[in-house]
Motif scaffolding. Sequence first.
Motif, PDB file in Angstrom:
ATOM      1  N   LYS A   1      16.700   1.631  35.868  1.00 53.42           N
ATOM      2  CA  LYS A   1      16.531   1.224  34.502  1.00 53.42           C
ATOM      3  C   LYS A   1      17.275   2.391  33.719  1.00 53.42           C
ATOM      4  O   LYS A   1      16.900   3.476  34.034  1.00 53.42           O
TER       5      LYS A   1
ATOM      6  N   ASP B   1       7.594   2.262  27.376  1.00 50.34           N
ATOM      7  CA  ASP B   1       9.047   2.210  27.219  1.00 50.34           C
ATOM      8  C   ASP B   1       9.130   2.984  25.877  1.00 50.34           C
ATOM      9  O   ASP B   1      10.005   2.339  25.078  1.00 50.34           O
TER      10      ASP B   1
ATOM     11  N   TYR C   1      11.028  -0.615  35.971  1.00 53.01           N
ATOM     12  CA  TYR C   1      10.469  -1.450  34.935  1.00 53.01           C
ATOM     13  C   TYR C   1       8.959  -1.874  34.930  1.00 53.01           C
ATOM     14  O   TYR C   1       8.303  -2.876  35.026  1.00 53.01           O
TER      15      TYR C   1
END
Length: 379
Positions: free
Chosen positions: A150, A193, A363
Amino acid sequence: MEKSSDTETNTVAMDKSSDTKTSLVTKTLPPVLIAEILARLRVKSLCRFRCVSKLNLALITHPKFAKMHIYQTQRHGLVFPAGSLYSIDPEALSCVNKLVAVEDESLKMKLNYQPRDYFVSIRGSCNGLLCLTIGRSSLVFYNPSTKDCKQISEFRPRYSKCGLGYADSIDDYKYVKIYDDVSAIWVYSLRNDSWKEIPNNFTFYSSQMSGIPLNEALHWLVYDHAGPNRMIVAFDLVEEKFKTLPLPDIMIKEVSHSYSFGILGGCLCLFTEEKYQTLQLWIMKEYAVKESWTKILTAEGHSYLHPLCYLNNNSKTILVKIDFEQLMFWDPTDEKFKIIEVEGIETGDFLPRVYVESIVSPYYRNDIADDGNNNSSFS
């Protein structure tokens, strides 16, 4: 045409037989026991078994299974940031003490980097996740076991200290950046995030860039700006503030000693140089308890040593980087360090990073949502 029909019939029959066997297993064994069995397998096997049945897929992708797998397996690997990213399996050591480094092409292909822009640095390692910088500004979370990655945007790429850690009580991975010239800390939450800026007035000096993750905190061995003493500084990932941990008396009284700080078997450890080329390894057996510091070995003939991990979960055989150049392991039978040859890469000044095989996803925010239907498999 008849042969083709027979082949198709046999294929269908085999598929039905496989489905029947899978069904029998799932009906015979409770899901919690199947999860216990799967948790003992290596990541490559788990990736294949996800395709066997819907039950396997549900179990292996369950947020609690990743934790169970880490605690059950504890199989280590090493990665070298030698321009590109190379990996070796220290548990594959043979009687000739030779390992082969393999370049990780998957990361390069997934990120579509050009060779001239592709230079990897490792900023942190925790529970199988690596935090990498690639080129000048790209920040990447990467699992070298599953090859999942990611890429995120990074604020202020130049900084002095950093680290990646996990806080079990809030179920979150956090990446921390600390600046010497700025009274603030930047924290990235993998679960949310997002980045957050935290005011900071706690200043310290350390030649160690990456913090050691343990007990929901990142740790550095540092000098106190107010005096000559060394100490361990820990950044609490839950409360997001600093605290200090005690050192053994030998580190407090003998300021001239060289040192190397790390983690072995889930305990903070450090090597000190008692006198020229005489090294001692100390382990903090009970976290944050000064009296628990225990000297477990003394070695001569080397000026610098960095602890990496135990080999094959044997608490007496220790893998180290020594004299800034070579990989070695401590052989408890004759109490000597022995050289490990690494083919395919020059080890040189590149410090390898230890990671544990895991299925933790970069993730992570997408893997933490529990629904009531899946919890019964782990109850």
